[in-house]
Design a protein around this motif. Structure first.
Motif, PDB file in Angstrom:
ATOM      1  N   ARG A  16      21.725 -21.152  43.514  1.00 19.63           N
ATOM      2  CA  ARG A  16      21.449 -22.837  44.330  1.00 19.63           C
ATOM      3  C   ARG A  16      21.123 -23.139  42.469  1.00 19.63           C
ATOM      4  O   ARG A  16      21.246 -24.321  42.514  1.00 19.63           O
ATOM      5  CB  ARG A  16      20.295 -22.488  44.951  1.00 19.63           C
ATOM      6  CG  ARG A  16      21.385 -22.523  46.042  1.00 19.63           C
ATOM      7  CD  ARG A  16      19.782 -23.025  46.603  1.00 19.63           C
ATOM      8  NE  ARG A  16      18.769 -21.672  46.637  1.00 19.63           N
ATOM      9  CZ  ARG A  16      17.112 -21.696  46.717  1.00 19.63           C
ATOM     10  NH1 ARG A  16      17.002 -22.472  47.758  1.00 19.63           N
ATOM     11  NH2 ARG A  16      16.216 -21.237  46.127  1.00 19.63           N
ATOM     12  N   LEU A  17      20.568 -22.214  41.065  1.00 21.02           N
ATOM     13  CA  LEU A  17      20.183 -22.139  40.286  1.00 21.02           C
ATOM     14  C   LEU A  17      21.543 -23.107  39.326  1.00 21.02           C
ATOM     15  O   LEU A  17      20.483 -23.618  38.092  1.00 21.02           O
ATOM     16  CB  LEU A  17      19.092 -21.504  39.756  1.00 21.02           C
ATOM     17  CG  LEU A  17      18.286 -21.129  40.707  1.00 21.02           C
ATOM     18  CD1 LEU A  17      18.087 -19.284  39.810  1.00 21.02           C
ATOM     19  CD2 LEU A  17      17.107 -21.829  40.974  1.00 21.02           C
ATOM     20  N   VAL A  18      22.319 -22.195  39.550  1.00 22.61           N
ATOM     21  CA  VAL A  18      23.406 -23.101  38.148  1.00 22.61           C
ATOM     22  C   VAL A  18      24.185 -24.139  38.389  1.00 22.61           C
ATOM     23  O   VAL A  18      23.921 -25.069  36.949  1.00 22.61           O
ATOM     24  CB  VAL A  18      25.264 -21.716  38.858  1.00 22.61           C
ATOM     25  CG1 VAL A  18      25.990 -22.008  38.103  1.00 22.61           C
ATOM     26  CG2 VAL A  18      24.286 -20.256  38.902  1.00 22.61           C
ATOM     27  N   PRO A  63      16.658 -24.382  27.408  1.00 19.25           N
ATOM     28  CA  PRO A  63      15.546 -23.587  27.498  1.00 19.25           C
ATOM     29  C   PRO A  63      15.509 -22.547  28.520  1.00 19.25           C
ATOM     30  O   PRO A  63      15.901 -21.679  28.863  1.00 19.25           O
ATOM     31  CB  PRO A  63      14.990 -23.513  26.054  1.00 19.25           C
ATOM     32  CG  PRO A  63      15.062 -25.035  25.476  1.00 19.25           C
ATOM     33  CD  PRO A  63      16.149 -25.023  26.422  1.00 19.25           C
ATOM     34  N   ALA A  64      15.865 -23.917  29.303  1.00 21.06           N
ATOM     35  CA  ALA A  64      15.547 -23.069  31.026  1.00 21.06           C
ATOM     36  C   ALA A  64      16.418 -23.173  31.468  1.00 21.06           C
ATOM     37  O   ALA A  64      16.237 -21.708  32.166  1.00 21.06           O
ATOM     38  CB  ALA A  64      14.918 -24.819  31.732  1.00 21.06           C
ATOM     39  N   ALA A  65      17.710 -23.187  31.161  1.00 19.62           N
ATOM     40  CA  ALA A  65      18.447 -22.276  31.782  1.00 19.62           C
ATOM     41  C   ALA A  65      18.359 -21.169  31.338  1.00 19.62           C
ATOM     42  O   ALA A  65      19.010 -20.357  32.283  1.00 19.62           O
ATOM     43  CB  ALA A  65      20.118 -23.484  31.319  1.00 19.62           C
ATOM     44  N   MET A  66      18.460 -21.002  30.345  1.00 19.55           N
ATOM     45  CA  MET A  66      18.913 -19.471  29.649  1.00 19.55           C
ATOM     46  C   MET A  66      17.197 -18.318  29.825  1.00 19.55           C
ATOM     47  O   MET A  66      17.269 -17.419  30.838  1.00 19.55           O
ATOM     48  CB  MET A  66      18.723 -19.732  28.468  1.00 19.55           C
ATOM     49  CG  MET A  66      19.563 -20.165  27.117  1.00 19.55           C
ATOM     50  SD  MET A  66      21.594 -19.099  27.743  1.00 19.55           S
ATOM     51  CE  MET A  66      20.754 -18.394  25.866  1.00 19.55           C
ATOM     52  N   ALA A  67      16.263 -19.397  30.743  1.00 21.83           N
ATOM     53  CA  ALA A  67      14.880 -18.527  31.106  1.00 21.83           C
ATOM     54  C   ALA A  67      15.569 -18.421  32.700  1.00 21.83           C
ATOM     55  O   ALA A  67      14.699 -17.372  33.023  1.00 21.83           O
ATOM     56  CB  ALA A  67      13.796 -19.050  30.430  1.00 21.83           C
ATOM     57  N   LEU A  68      16.190 -18.680  33.340  1.00 26.18           N
ATOM     58  CA  LEU A  68      16.308 -18.916  34.667  1.00 26.18           C
ATOM     59  C   LEU A  68      17.099 -17.669  34.366  1.00 26.18           C
ATOM     60  O   LEU A  68      17.046 -17.320  35.496  1.00 26.18           O
ATOM     61  CB  LEU A  68      16.989 -20.620  34.992  1.00 26.18           C
ATOM     62  CG  LEU A  68      16.037 -21.186  35.684  1.00 26.18           C
ATOM     63  CD1 LEU A  68      16.728 -22.798  35.983  1.00 26.18           C
ATOM     64  CD2 LEU A  68      14.807 -20.817  36.472  1.00 26.18           C
ATOM     65  N   LEU A  69      18.645 -18.284  33.357  1.00 23.98           N
ATOM     66  CA  LEU A  69      19.444 -16.690  33.518  1.00 23.98           C
ATOM     67  C   LEU A  69      18.669 -14.937  33.450  1.00 23.98           C
ATOM     68  O   LEU A  69      19.285 -14.189  33.714  1.00 23.98           O
ATOM     69  CB  LEU A  69      20.157 -17.262  32.794  1.00 23.98           C
ATOM     70  CG  LEU A  69      21.578 -15.903  32.275  1.00 23.98           C
ATOM     71  CD1 LEU A  69      21.944 -16.468  33.896  1.00 23.98           C
ATOM     72  CD2 LEU A  69      22.677 -16.607  31.377  1.00 23.98           C
ATOM     73  N   ARG A  70      17.955 -15.460  32.194  1.00 20.99           N
ATOM     74  CA  ARG A  70      17.674 -13.592  32.105  1.00 20.99           C
ATOM     75  C   ARG A  70      16.553 -13.922  32.998  1.00 20.99           C
ATOM     76  O   ARG A  70      15.994 -12.476  33.547  1.00 20.99           O
ATOM     77  CB  ARG A  70      16.479 -14.121  30.451  1.00 20.99           C
ATOM     78  CG  ARG A  70      15.444 -12.903  30.500  1.00 20.99           C
ATOM     79  CD  ARG A  70      16.210 -11.394  29.905  1.00 20.99           C
ATOM     80  NE  ARG A  70      16.595 -11.811  28.858  1.00 20.99           N
ATOM     81  CZ  ARG A  70      17.515 -10.984  28.223  1.00 20.99           C
ATOM     82  NH1 ARG A  70      17.992  -9.535  29.221  1.00 20.99           N
ATOM     83  NH2 ARG A  70      18.342 -11.121  27.155  1.00 20.99           N
ATOM     84  N   ARG A  71      16.127 -14.712  33.716  1.00 22.91           N
ATOM     85  CA  ARG A  71      14.831 -14.134  35.138  1.00 22.91           C
ATOM     86  C   ARG A  71      15.843 -13.482  36.232  1.00 22.91           C
ATOM     87  O   ARG A  71      15.082 -12.397  36.867  1.00 22.91           O
ATOM     88  CB  ARG A  71      14.407 -14.982  35.273  1.00 22.91           C
ATOM     89  CG  ARG A  71      13.040 -15.244  36.718  1.00 22.91           C
ATOM     90  CD  ARG A  71      11.912 -16.351  37.116  1.00 22.91           C
ATOM     91  NE  ARG A  71      11.297 -16.945  36.418  1.00 22.91           N
ATOM     92  CZ  ARG A  71      11.139 -17.849  36.247  1.00 22.91           C
ATOM     93  NH1 ARG A  71      10.720 -18.305  37.808  1.00 22.91           N
ATOM     94  NH2 ARG A  71       9.922 -17.552  35.591  1.00 22.91           N
TER      95      ARG A  71
END
Length: 480
Positions: A11-13, A118-126
């Motif tokens: 859902r986050l993608v 930045p939010a996308a990269m942070a979500l991906l790392r999380r």
């Protein structure tokens, strides 16, 4: 309900993609709107270039700050606030009574698009930490394809909107995009600890639990206020002043403006001293100094964006004013570039190599810039399309290579701010491209000006390829 920890929360993608495209769609739409806007306000290309620079100056300033705040507090709050600003900018631009308000709208738009990437990269790392699977190649490729796809739509959509409702419609499109982003963000972005069920997953139906949660939330708000008060406003001010002084000179270089380069150097020195002494610097120069491979990636991003955005803005203006195409026709000429970029991203996106992608992109830049030098106002249309096709190679390969490099080179605890800095250096390259376009064209987007711009682009492409060839650290980034 989320997927089990064994898989990425899909859902986050979609939300990652939506946030990351807000900037490129405004970059590509404005490219075909510059000539009509100039005609509406009596502004030559040297002045409309500020519409490009204003957005990127604001974004270059905002990305590191927003990225760091995302590292500290998570993406939810920052994403919702920033994407809300996109709608405000859309309204202001749609109703702008003069050119100054239009520039102000682009500044607000720049700050509004700061949080998406930045939010996308942070979500991906999380998600990688949650699932225990640090294999982001597929999602990184999806982000790249999303940006390429919207870039395809941008010039064509811009031409269609201008034909239907004039250039103001290119600003109005941000209003529904903002509403969609804020709505999906509110529904799908995970709440940070202390804002949902509480630190221990307490039952919210219990009065005691509600009191405890309120206390936790208040404590977090106080902490946020303390940290926000410590944002390096002096560093941001010096950085902005340095860029503005440099831009004023690059936009109109002449001997009487000798003081502007001197002022730029002085402000740069003051900025460096400030950042080395600040407890919470705007750009942590010590961290950058300790990670030279990441610094090299940022430098490559700057040079790559000089080439790509000089083509996007400069070449597009020439196809309208120097070659005689309509805004819709200029948008159609850009489409092959983005289609090739999408195809390349899909083909090589899941491969872990970084160096090979960057070398391919560098070679594509050289070939495209060389062909630009052969174009004239009498050239057949297929030659313009051929240039666009060639630029599709770096469009796809460089974006993948650069974001993959940052993902693996950056400190995982600072992935948001590191991703923000990648975009910051890219936006600095866009600002240089805008200044080079203004200096090359002056009052008219002539063929001679386009050739002058192509030589600048060719020099940047050569530098990009040399830096990539001799960077041994790239061999250690995944597999090259």
């Amino acid at each position: 309900m989320r997927e089990p920890a064994s898989g990425l929360d899909r859902r986050l993608v979609l939300l990652m993609m939506l946030g990351s495209i807000l900037n490129p769609i405004n970059s590509t739409i404005i490219a075909v709107a510059l000539i009509p806007i100039g005609a509406a306000f009596g502004a030559p290309p040297s002045r409309t270039a500020w519409l490009v620079s204003a957005l990127y100056l604001a974004t270059a300033l905002g990305q590191p700050v927003v990225g760091r705040l995302i590292d500290l507090y998570g993406p939810r709050r920052l994403f919702l606030i920033s994407t809300g600003l996109v709608g405000v900018a859309g309204i202001a631009g749609t109703l702008a009574p003069d050119f100054g308000v239009l520039i102000a709208a682009r500044v607000v738009l720049g700050f509004g698009t700061c949080a998406g990437y930045p939010a996308a990269m942070a979500l991906l790392r999380r998600e990688a930490e949650r699932t225990g699977r640090d294999s982001p190649a597929g999602v990184l490729a999806a982000l790249a394809v999303a940006n390429q796809t919207i870039a395809v739509v941008g010039p064509l959509l811009g031409g269609l909107l201008i034909g239907l409702g004039g250039w103001r419609a290119t600003f109005a499109v941000n209003i529904p995009l903002s509403v969609l982003a804020v709505t999906l963000g509110a529904l799908r972005l995970p709440k940070e600890r202390g804002t949902g069920r509480g630190e221990a997953g307490a039952d919210r139906s219990s009065p005691a639990a509600r009191i405890d949660l309120a206390r936790i939330d208040l404590a977090r708000i106080d902490l946020a206020r303390v940290d926000l008060a410590r944002i390096d406003l002096a560093g941001m001010g010096l950085f902005a002043a340095m860029l503005v002084a440099l831009l004023l000179f690059l936009m109109d270089p002449h001997p009487a403006a000798w003081y502007l380069p001197v002022l730029t150097v002085a402000l740069g020195a003051a900025f460096t001293v400030r950042e080395l002494r600040a407890a919470t610097p705007f750009i942590d120069l010590r961290v950058l100094g300790g990670n030279l491979p990441l610094v090299a990636t940022y430098g490559r991003s700057l040079v790559a964006y000089v080439v790509s955005y000089a083509f996007l803005y400069g070449f597009t203006q020439w196809t309208e004013e120097g070659y005689g195409l309509s805004p819709l026709g200029a948008g159609l000429v850009q489409i092959p570039m983005f289609l090739v970029g999408i195809g390349l991203s899909v083909t090589i996106g899941r491969r872990p190599g970084v160096r090979s992608k960057l070398l391919l992109g560098g070679a594509g830049q050289l070939a495209a810039c060389a062909l630009m030098l052969a174009l004239t106002a009498a050239s057949p249309l297929w030659m313009l399309v051929a240039v666009s096709v060639l630029f599709g190679v770096p469009q796809g390969a460089n974006s993948l290579g650069l974001q993959n490099a940052v993902y693996f080179q950056a400190d995982p605890e600072r992935i948001g701010s590191s991703a923000g800095l990648l975009r910051t250096f890219g936006y600095l390259g866009s600002i240089v491209a805008s200044a080079a376009t203004a200096a090359s064209f002056g009052r008219h987007a002539s063929t001679g000006g386009m050739h002058h711009l192509a030589w600048i682009m060719l020099g940047a492409a050569v530098l990009f390829l040399i830096v990539t060839l001799f960077d041994r650290s790239l061999r250690r980034v995944a597999a090259s």
